[in-house]
Write a protein that holds these residues in place. Structure first.
Motif, PDB file in Angstrom:
ATOM      1  N   MET A   1     -16.011  -4.242  -9.841  1.00 27.96           N
ATOM      2  CA  MET A   1     -15.526  -3.332  -9.096  1.00 27.96           C
ATOM      3  C   MET A   1     -14.757  -2.445  -9.843  1.00 27.96           C
ATOM      4  SD  MET A   1     -14.670  -3.999  -5.253  1.00 27.96           S
ATOM      5  CE  MET A   1     -12.410  -4.373  -4.587  1.00 27.96           C
ATOM      6  N   THR A   2     -14.285  -1.235  -9.100  1.00 27.69           N
ATOM      7  CA  THR A   2     -12.565  -0.762  -9.888  1.00 27.69           C
ATOM      8  C   THR A   2     -11.828  -1.342  -9.472  1.00 27.69           C
ATOM      9  OG1 THR A   2     -13.969   1.353  -9.067  1.00 27.69           O
ATOM     10  CG2 THR A   2     -11.731   1.966 -10.132  1.00 27.69           C
ATOM     11  N   ALA A   3     -10.694  -1.482 -10.234  1.00 28.02           N
ATOM     12  CA  ALA A   3      -9.966  -2.252  -9.702  1.00 28.02           C
ATOM     13  C   ALA A   3      -8.638  -1.355  -9.150  1.00 28.02           C
ATOM     14  CB  ALA A   3      -8.527  -2.391 -11.078  1.00 28.02           C
ATOM     15  N   TRP A   4      -8.247  -1.820  -7.656  1.00 26.33           N
ATOM     16  CA  TRP A   4      -7.058  -1.137  -6.727  1.00 26.33           C
ATOM     17  C   TRP A   4      -5.973  -0.571  -7.541  1.00 26.33           C
ATOM     18  CZ3 TRP A   4      -9.260  -0.828  -1.921  1.00 26.33           C
ATOM     19  CH2 TRP A   4     -10.151  -1.841  -1.671  1.00 26.33           C
ATOM     20  N   PHE A   5      -5.527   0.166  -6.018  1.00 20.34           N
ATOM     21  CA  PHE A   5      -4.182   0.753  -7.057  1.00 20.34           C
ATOM     22  C   PHE A   5      -2.907   1.047  -5.713  1.00 20.34           C
ATOM     23  CE2 PHE A   5      -2.889   4.812  -9.827  1.00 20.34           C
ATOM     24  CZ  PHE A   5      -1.262   4.813  -9.430  1.00 20.34           C
ATOM     25  N   ASP A   6      -2.570   0.620  -6.166  1.00 21.47           N
ATOM     26  CA  ASP A   6      -1.016   0.008  -5.651  1.00 21.47           C
ATOM     27  C   ASP A   6       0.231   1.302  -5.369  1.00 21.47           C
ATOM     28  OD1 ASP A   6       0.560  -0.689  -3.213  1.00 21.47           O
ATOM     29  OD2 ASP A   6       1.014  -2.832  -4.267  1.00 21.47           O
ATOM     30  N   THR A   7      -0.225   2.240  -4.492  1.00 24.64           N
ATOM     31  CA  THR A   7       0.246   4.151  -4.803  1.00 24.64           C
ATOM     32  C   THR A   7       1.870   3.367  -4.202  1.00 24.64           C
ATOM     33  OG1 THR A   7      -0.394   4.527  -2.271  1.00 24.64           O
ATOM     34  CG2 THR A   7      -1.399   5.216  -4.083  1.00 24.64           C
ATOM     35  N   HIS A   8       2.565   1.953  -3.084  1.00 25.31           N
ATOM     36  CA  HIS A   8       2.878   2.112  -3.048  1.00 25.31           C
ATOM     37  C   HIS A   8       4.124   0.728  -3.223  1.00 25.31           C
ATOM     38  CE1 HIS A   8       6.718   4.864  -1.095  1.00 25.31           C
ATOM     39  NE2 HIS A   8       7.088   3.401  -0.622  1.00 25.31           N
ATOM     40  N   CYS A   9       5.096   0.346  -3.931  1.00 27.82           N
ATOM     41  CA  CYS A   9       5.433  -0.717  -3.639  1.00 27.82           C
ATOM     42  C   CYS A   9       6.913  -1.401  -4.184  1.00 27.82           C
ATOM     43  CB  CYS A   9       5.013  -1.816  -4.358  1.00 27.82           C
ATOM     44  SG  CYS A   9       4.844  -1.257  -5.853  1.00 27.82           S
ATOM     45  N   HIS A  10       7.926  -2.360  -3.928  1.00 26.23           N
ATOM     46  CA  HIS A  10       9.321  -2.572  -4.213  1.00 26.23           C
ATOM     47  C   HIS A  10       9.840  -3.927  -4.677  1.00 26.23           C
ATOM     48  CE1 HIS A  10      10.022   1.376  -2.460  1.00 26.23           C
ATOM     49  NE2 HIS A  10       9.909   1.112  -1.327  1.00 26.23           N
ATOM     50  N   PRO A  11       8.502  -4.042  -5.820  1.00 29.95           N
ATOM     51  CA  PRO A  11       8.475  -5.416  -6.278  1.00 29.95           C
ATOM     52  C   PRO A  11      10.477  -6.550  -6.761  1.00 29.95           C
ATOM     53  CG  PRO A  11       7.329  -4.582  -7.588  1.00 29.95           C
ATOM     54  CD  PRO A  11       7.830  -3.701  -7.041  1.00 29.95           C
ATOM     55  N   TYR A  12      11.314  -4.902  -7.014  1.00 34.49           N
ATOM     56  CA  TYR A  12      12.626  -5.258  -7.284  1.00 34.49           C
ATOM     57  C   TYR A  12      13.165  -6.314  -6.233  1.00 34.49           C
ATOM     58  CZ  TYR A  12      13.267  -0.399  -5.293  1.00 34.49           C
ATOM     59  OH  TYR A  12      13.107   0.046  -4.450  1.00 34.49           O
ATOM     60  N   MET A  13      12.584  -6.211  -5.015  1.00 32.64           N
ATOM     61  CA  MET A  13      13.044  -6.244  -3.219  1.00 32.64           C
ATOM     62  C   MET A  13      13.170  -7.835  -2.689  1.00 32.64           C
ATOM     63  SD  MET A  13      13.844  -2.984  -1.059  1.00 32.64           S
ATOM     64  CE  MET A  13      13.609  -1.224  -1.746  1.00 32.64           C
TER      65      MET A  13
END
Ligand SMILES: [Zn+2]
Length: 252
Positions: A1-13
């Motif tokens: 299966m094609t991998a997902w693309f998370d188009t918006h995240c703020h992991p530094y928070m």
């Protein structure tokens, strides 16, 4: 299966380390993500993180709630970095009105212009502000590639944005049972105009609602779309990842 693309995240928070979040995302079948800055410092941080991992990109900009200051020259300098795929997030937020709408609008217009000037995508944040966001996008003329991040609206709102050339980015709320309008929008509007995101550490999808979110959970958003549209999750992954790459100008 094609991998997902998370188009918006703020992991530094988030409290968890960025490295742990990125590793868990890879294990969960997330191949790419865009880390989004909300001011100058976090935009620099987003680039630093993106430089550490393949498939991790950065967006640089000033969030409407942070637009009291607008260091547009410094953002323009950051935008030249090869890991930067978008300007933003920018837009209008009338839910938290701690910055005047005039200042938010000035910052939004400046970042629309910067996206056009640099040829990068634009990430638009519109909260309780669809009429204002549409008015400003129409008056400036939207950039070629842009996304309505964490789209929350009616099917008609969605159609208006798609007509302007937008991708709609769906987040955790699409998994909530108390968001019937949004589910109608997902049902009626074409998958070809959709991408997925976590907006982590916010907006954890069901069954993690209220807990800190992270990019690994973006599949839950995609699976909810698959359920609503009665297609296989692999179709949603394939289409939304291809859409995200087109949105951000990333060669597959
Ligand atoms: Zn955000």
């Amino acid at each position: 299966m094609t991998a997902w693309f998370d188009t918006h995240c703020h992991p530094y928070m988030a409290k968890n380390s960025v490295a742990e979040q990125v590793e868990r995302a890879l294990v969960a079948g997330v191949g790419e993500m865009v880390i989004v800055g909300v001011d100058l410092d976090t935009s620099e941080e987003a680039i630093e993180i993106a430089c550490l991992y393949e498939g991790v990109y950065a967006a640089v900009g000033v969030h409407p709630n942070e637009s009291e200051d607008l260091p547009i020259e410094a953002i323009r300098d950051l935008a030249a970095h090869p890991k930067v795929v978008a300007i933003g997030e920018t837009g209008i937020d009338l839910y938290r009105d701690r910055v005047s709408i005039d200042k938010q609008e000035t910052a939004f217009r400046a970042q629309i212009a910067l996206a056009k000037e640099t040829g990068k995508a634009l990430i638009v944040h519109g909260r309780d502000a669809h009429p204002e966001v549409k008015r400003i996008l129409k008056s400036e003329g939207p950039p070629d590639r842009f996304v309505m991040h964490c789209f929350l609206g009616t099917p008609d709102d969605g159609r208006d944005y798609i007509e302007l050339g937008a991708y709609l980015s769906l987040a955790g709320p699409v998994t909530f049972t108390n968001a019937p309008e949004l589910r109608d929008a997902v049902s009626e509007l074409p998958l070809e105009s959709m991408v997925v995101e976590t907006d982590s550490p916010f907006l954890s999808p069901h069954p993690f609602r209220g807990k800190p979110n992270e990019p690994a959970r973006v599949a839950l958003v995609g699976e909810a779309i698959a359920h609503i549209k009665r297609v296989d999750a692999s179709v949603v992954a394939e289409t939304t990842t291809a859409n995200a790459r087109h949105l951000f100008g990333i060669e597959p």
